[in-house]
Design a protein around this motif. Structure first.
Motif, PDB file in Angstrom:
ATOM      1  N   LEU A 288      86.621  95.840  72.641  1.00 40.72           N
ATOM      2  CA  LEU A 288      86.989  94.537  73.193  1.00 40.72           C
ATOM      3  C   LEU A 288      88.380  94.110  72.729  1.00 40.72           C
ATOM      4  O   LEU A 288      89.152  93.535  73.499  1.00 40.72           O
ATOM      5  N   ALA A 289      88.700  94.395  71.468  1.00 39.70           N
ATOM      6  CA  ALA A 289      90.034  94.068  70.952  1.00 39.70           C
ATOM      7  C   ALA A 289      91.103  94.826  71.728  1.00 39.70           C
ATOM      8  O   ALA A 289      92.172  94.283  72.038  1.00 39.70           O
ATOM      9  N   GLY A 290      90.821  96.092  72.056  1.00 41.84           N
ATOM     10  CA  GLY A 290      91.755  96.876  72.853  1.00 41.84           C
ATOM     11  C   GLY A 290      91.918  96.339  74.262  1.00 41.84           C
ATOM     12  O   GLY A 290      92.964  96.523  74.892  1.00 41.84           O
ATOM     13  N   GLU A 291      90.894  95.645  74.768  1.00 42.10           N
ATOM     14  CA  GLU A 291      90.941  95.058  76.109  1.00 42.10           C
ATOM     15  C   GLU A 291      91.610  93.693  76.135  1.00 42.10           C
ATOM     16  O   GLU A 291      91.737  93.090  77.193  1.00 42.10           O
ATOM     17  N   GLY A 292      91.997  93.191  74.940  1.00 40.49           N
ATOM     18  CA  GLY A 292      92.680  91.907  74.889  1.00 40.49           C
ATOM     19  C   GLY A 292      91.859  90.754  74.372  1.00 40.49           C
ATOM     20  O   GLY A 292      92.296  89.600  74.438  1.00 40.49           O
ATOM     21  N   ASN A 293      90.673  91.040  73.831  1.00 41.21           N
ATOM     22  CA  ASN A 293      89.808  89.981  73.324  1.00 41.21           C
ATOM     23  C   ASN A 293      90.225  89.615  71.896  1.00 41.21           C
ATOM     24  O   ASN A 293      89.954  90.355  70.951  1.00 41.21           O
ATOM     25  N   ILE A 294      90.885  88.477  71.748  1.00 41.62           N
ATOM     26  CA  ILE A 294      91.395  88.059  70.444  1.00 41.62           C
ATOM     27  C   ILE A 294      90.265  87.631  69.517  1.00 41.62           C
ATOM     28  O   ILE A 294      90.370  87.748  68.290  1.00 41.62           O
TER      29      ILE A 294
END
Length: 362
Positions: A288-294
């Protein structure tokens, strides 16, 4: 890869890579362990001084970058955040407390089971119990509130940080710490480990693979999609271990494991419970972090700080067993997360005062 065949194939590939990484140099039953690898990376950066677990793990870097690249390619890079960030930090912190009590994240738990480690079966029971407790609160309205759209720059910063970590690993400046013995000294060649991480990150991004989500979805929706990937990994690694002669059934003398059943159980209760509230296991948080989820980035920071805290304050378990400090921390973690669960749900506690007047506390 939206159907069950796709996630089973992904599980098989991830299982093969996990076996291969051990064969290439990673610790036994630790082809992939997100919690352990974040802990090792935190040690390499000097956040803790446990000399046996210090190494920037390229697998984690690869997972983030693999998810990032595929999300960009598939136009699924969606930058968002602001959903109870500090609570997510706390939950991530306690996930790491539980994982290092058990000695592994949910993914390593699966690899340990596939290697014959019966202590991990005890951990699996605790993991399921923790998920069921979390599902109870989800059914009673638990929420960490909505997230908000953020700038693309915000979302790209975490992948950039991982590129910087890779450069530090390759350049090995004097201020980066590397273990000379212990688990941190055991690792596959950098480029092979990075390649494996990229593949795992891409597969997990496409399939939404999540060890917590598999059990949660079966309980909530009778949906076996995610769990089929979970099972595929275990079966594949089991076959690989049998083929290579590295399967060892039993409780005793397992690699990087202890036999304290109660705390294997409670450690994974904490991991499963907190991960359900977060919406995914440590692997899922990386993707999720790689997908832009801060919000997931904040969770990962919580994991890293938790790892540093565990080793700086003598909480970590080892093959010799658990520590008193670690046991206290797990209990505190469960109590804190129960409190967070109640406050952020629609569950009402009620009692009666004198005169039979009912009082509800939301």
């Amino acid at each position: 890869m939206k159907n069950k065949k796709g996630i089973i194939l992904a599980g098989i590939i991830i299982g093969i890579l996990a076996v291969a990484l051990v064969k290439l140099g990673n610790p036994v039953n630790m082809g992939i362990c997100v919690a352990c690898f974040i802990r090792d990376t935190a040690g390499a950066l000097g956040l803790h001084r446990a000399e046996v677990v210090q190494y920037i793990r390229p697998e984690v870097i690869g997972m983030v970058l693999g998810a990032f690249i595929l999300a960009i390619t598939k136009k699924e890079f969606n930058v968002r955040g602001g959903s109870s960030p500090f609570i997510r930090f706390i939950l991530g912190f306690f996930v790491m407390i539980g994982a290092l009590m058990f000695l592994g994240c949910p993914l390593r738990m699966m690899l340990r089971i596939a290697g014959g480690d019966l202590n991990a079966v005890v951990g699996l029971v605790g993991f399921i119990v923790g998920i069921l407790v979390g599902v109870y609160f989800l059914n009673n309205g638990f929420t960490l509130k909505r997230s908000y759209k953020l700038t693309k720059l915000e979302g790209t910063m975490f992948p950039i940080v991982n590129v910087i970590l890779l450069s530090l690993l390759l350049c090995a400046p004097a201020f980066i710490l590397f273990s000379k013995e212990g688990p941190g000294s055991l690792h596959a060649p950098i480029w092979l480990a990075l390649s494996a991480g990229l593949i795992i990150g891409a597969l997990a991004q496409r399939t939404r693979l999540c060890t917590v989500g598999g059990i949660r979805d079966v309980v909530l929706f009778k949906d076996w999609y995610l769990l089929s990937g979970f099972v595929a990994i275990i079966v594949t690694v089991l076959i690989g271990n049998l083929f290579l002669g590295s399967f060892k059934l039993g409780f005793e003398a397992q690699a990087i494991a202890h036999t304290d059943g109660m705390w294997n159980f409670l450690g994974m209760v904490l991991v499963g419970y907190a991960s359900v509230l977060l919406g995914g296991c440590p692997l899922r948080q990386l993707i999720l972090a790689g997908e832009g989820n801060i919000d997931s980035v904040i969770t990962i920071i919580g994991l890293a700080v938790g790892a540093a805290f565990v080793h700086n304050f003598g909480l970590a378990s080892s093959a010799k067993g658990t520590t008193f400090n670690g046991r206290v921390a797990v209990i505190i973690g469960i109590v804190v997360i129960v409190g967070i669960s109640i406050i952020n749900s629609d569950l009402k506690l009620s009692f009666k005062k004198k005169g039979d007047v009912k009082v509800d506390i939301n």
